[in-house]
Design an enzyme around this catalytic site. Structure first.
Site, PDB file in Angstrom:
ATOM      1  N   VAL A  73      -3.825  -0.015   3.934  1.00 54.11           N
ATOM      2  CA  VAL A  73      -4.696  -1.018   4.547  1.00 54.11           C
ATOM      3  C   VAL A  73      -4.193  -1.368   5.954  1.00 54.11           C
ATOM      4  CG1 VAL A  73      -5.581  -3.379   4.347  1.00 54.11           C
ATOM      5  CG2 VAL A  73      -5.336  -1.945   2.295  1.00 54.11           C
ATOM      6  N   TYR A  74      -2.879  -1.445   6.089  1.00 45.42           N
ATOM      7  CA  TYR A  74      -2.271  -1.724   7.393  1.00 45.42           C
ATOM      8  C   TYR A  74      -2.615  -0.636   8.406  1.00 45.42           C
ATOM      9  CZ  TYR A  74       1.563  -1.815  10.823  1.00 45.42           C
ATOM     10  OH  TYR A  74       2.306  -1.809  11.992  1.00 45.42           O
ATOM     11  N   GLN A  75      -2.499   0.628   7.996  1.00 45.81           N
ATOM     12  CA  GLN A  75      -2.793   1.722   8.913  1.00 45.81           C
ATOM     13  C   GLN A  75      -4.263   1.730   9.312  1.00 45.81           C
ATOM     14  OE1 GLN A  75      -0.191   2.616  10.297  1.00 45.81           O
ATOM     15  NE2 GLN A  75       0.452   4.623   9.581  1.00 45.81           N
TER      16      GLN A  75
END
Length: 228
Positions: free
Chosen positions: A138-140
């Protein structure tokens, strides 16, 4: 004011995520060379660390502030640096509100304030099409979506920096800075040093660059990608 390519005074630079590990290092470098630096922080108790680094702390939460509130802090600045992040201990929701949402807000505010030079601290592998449901996935995606948004704004002279694995080792001042470097590690000291050069290197506008430790002195590496 600093005219790009030669110094005739100091720049005013506003940093989002002003209490972050890279941001504090960057603030020290910019203040030491005579620039005026303001760092946006979420908690008042973080202010002393910024003052010690030579920066002006500005209490402003990018998860709740309006575009106009952020633009008010950016007006008159020569450059803006987005170095905020939800941090490794945060969950999925804050990847969206900070790593993506705050970056979009800060970029929109820079446009409104008329600040063209805009540098983003992103992440190697950031990609809006990144697959997976783990927090890092999700961060990427969030970082990739933020990068895509910023790079679509014609009103900004943007540069996106994607460091490799960050370490707290002492900086060497030697890096590899290219469109694609391959995976690797890089000290936060060296990331800050590259950011300090990029802020003052508008010839890197429009570039997305990866950064790892390497063979080239920071100033040489930045001039190389800028075509100088």
């Amino acid at each position: 004011m600093r005219l790009f390519g030669r110094t005739v005074g100091s720049m005013r630079i506003v940093i989002a995520g002003g209490h972050g590990q890279i941001a504090l290092r960057l603030e020290r470098l910019l203040a030491a060379r005579g620039d005026e630096v303001a760092g946006l922080i979420r908690r008042a108790e973080q202010g002393d660390d910024l003052r010690e680094a030579g920066a002006e702390p500005v209490l402003l939460d990018l998860e709740s502030a309006s575009v106009e509130e952020v633009a008010a802090q950016l007006r008159g600045a020569d450059a803006a640096v987005f170095a905020a992040g939800a941090g490794p201990g945060s969950g999925v929701a804050r990847k969206d509100t900070v790593d993506k949402g705050a970056a979009v807000l800060f970029a929109d505010a820079a446009v409104r304030a008329g600040v063209r030079r805009f540098v983003v601290v992103s992440s190697m592998g950031a990609d809006p099409a990144h697959e997976g449901s783990e927090v890092f996935d999700v961060y990427q995606r969030a970082k990739g979506e933020a990068d895509a948004y910023v790079s679509g704004l014609d009103a900004l002279d943007w540069t996106i920096l994607r460091p490799g694995s960050l370490t707290n080792d002492a900086g060497t001042g030697l890096v590899r800075l290219e469109a694609h470097t391959g995976r690797g590690a890089v000290p936060r000291d060296d990331v800050a040093a590259v950011l300090a050069e990029l802020v003052d290197s508008p010839a890197t506008a429009g570039l997305t660059l990866e950064l790892v430790s390497g063979p080239s002195p920071v100033s040489v590496a930045v001039k190389s990608v800028a075509g100088n």
